[in-house]
Design an enzyme around this catalytic site. Sequence first.
Site, mmCIF file in Angstrom:
data_model
loop_
_atom_site.group_PDB
_atom_site.id
_atom_site.type_symbol
_atom_site.label_atom_id
_atom_site.label_comp_id
_atom_site.label_asym_id
_atom_site.label_seq_id
_atom_site.Cartn_x
_atom_site.Cartn_y
_atom_site.Cartn_z
ATOM 1 N N LYS A 123 0.884 -1.177 0.000
ATOM 2 C CA LYS A 123 0.000 0.000 0.000
ATOM 3 C C LYS A 123 0.917 1.220 0.000
ATOM 4 O O LYS A 123 1.217 1.802 1.044
ATOM 5 C CB LYS A 123 -0.932 -0.046 1.216
HETATM 6 C C1 LIG Z 1 -6.495 0.061 -3.901
HETATM 7 C C2 LIG Z 1 -7.226 -0.449 -2.711
HETATM 8 N N1 LIG Z 1 -7.839 -1.638 -2.781
HETATM 9 C C3 LIG Z 1 -8.517 -2.139 -1.739
HETATM 10 C C4 LIG Z 1 -8.607 -1.446 -0.540
HETATM 11 C C5 LIG Z 1 -9.344 -2.042 0.611
HETATM 12 O O1 LIG Z 1 -8.444 -2.484 1.604
HETATM 13 P P1 LIG Z 1 -8.837 -2.480 3.130
HETATM 14 O O2 LIG Z 1 -10.103 -3.267 3.249
HETATM 15 O O3 LIG Z 1 -7.703 -3.147 3.810
HETATM 16 O O4 LIG Z 1 -9.013 -1.070 3.535
HETATM 17 C C6 LIG Z 1 -7.986 -0.209 -0.419
HETATM 18 C C7 LIG Z 1 -8.030 0.543 0.839
HETATM 19 O O5 LIG Z 1 -7.095 0.495 1.595
HETATM 20 C C8 LIG Z 1 -7.271 0.303 -1.520
HETATM 21 O O6 LIG Z 1 -6.678 1.497 -1.455
#
Ligand SMILES: Cc1ncc(COP(=O)(O)O)c(C=O)c1O
Length: 313
Positions: A156
Amino acid sequence: MPIQTTANIWHNGKLIPWDKAQIHVMSHVIHYGSSVFEGIRCYTQPSGAGVFRLQEHMQRLIDSAKIYRMPLPYTVEQLSAAVIDVIEANGIAPCYIRPIAFRGYGEIGVNPLKSPIDVYIANFPWGKYVPGNEGADVCISSWSRLAPNTMPSLAKAGANYMNSQLIRMEAEVNGYSEGIALDVNGYLSEGSGENLFLVRNGVLYTTPLANSVLNGITRSSVITLARQLGIEVVEQTLPRELLYISDEAFFTGTAAEVTHLRSVDRILVGDGSMGPITSALHEEFFGIVNGLKADRYNWLTPVNVKVAEPVGV
Ligand SMILES: Cc1ncc(COP(=O)(O)O)c(C=O)c1O
């Protein structure tokens, strides 16, 4: 949405005033996008407040940093304690928490290895993320998600969100709430900041990690809840058109939580309303985070916040 300021931000082990949390314009991250971050929610329950899957988020922050050869000088436990400290110091719940680690000020040039690593944790009130009270109207983006072996999707990283910005801007400019990107091979991937699920003939489908998605923590929570409800869950590569003929579809994410999709490219998903499987998962998810159902997986870390209301500016 304008940021609501708070009193304190955690920086490298200490709480500092919000206005002092500043960096130099020549910091590595400003020029080369060298940051990794997290987004976490703290919910209130009748008995207090709790942070959702805190340790998993902090582990993902450490994993993201590891991919970028950015060793964080903190453990999951230390970072989790820091999150609790900053929430308690600011006295804000419910809230959104934003830990970020980046390459700071010291060296110029692409190689980040000699630039210092800074870690900050802020929290602030943040409500609904994907607009649309009756479900979100979304589109397939003309932008593809990150190609394998270019920008790693499992990290991330701040720089990944340049791709997300293109997807989200295009969607909003064209009158949609959000965009869904395909991967470079034309298969469904995910939203600009959300994982994607669809339902067809009672089976719940989601795109696998190899289709350039983030390993979402809400995604894994929803898979767990679905399996417990006896719903068949299939993680497989999905063609775009399956979304158009799905009975139900929804996004998951820390910001988006569980958001049902009303239409994709102006084609109604089912009859456009939230379908039974999405409703069941929505109810389980919000039941647990809002303390109306037992926290049977120990997903909530308690936090001691006396004011159970946002107190931002
Ligand atoms: C590109 C992306 N995909 C999926 C998610 C969902 O991830 P999470 O459920 O861990 O927040 C996020 C958010 O963090 C994201 O930025």
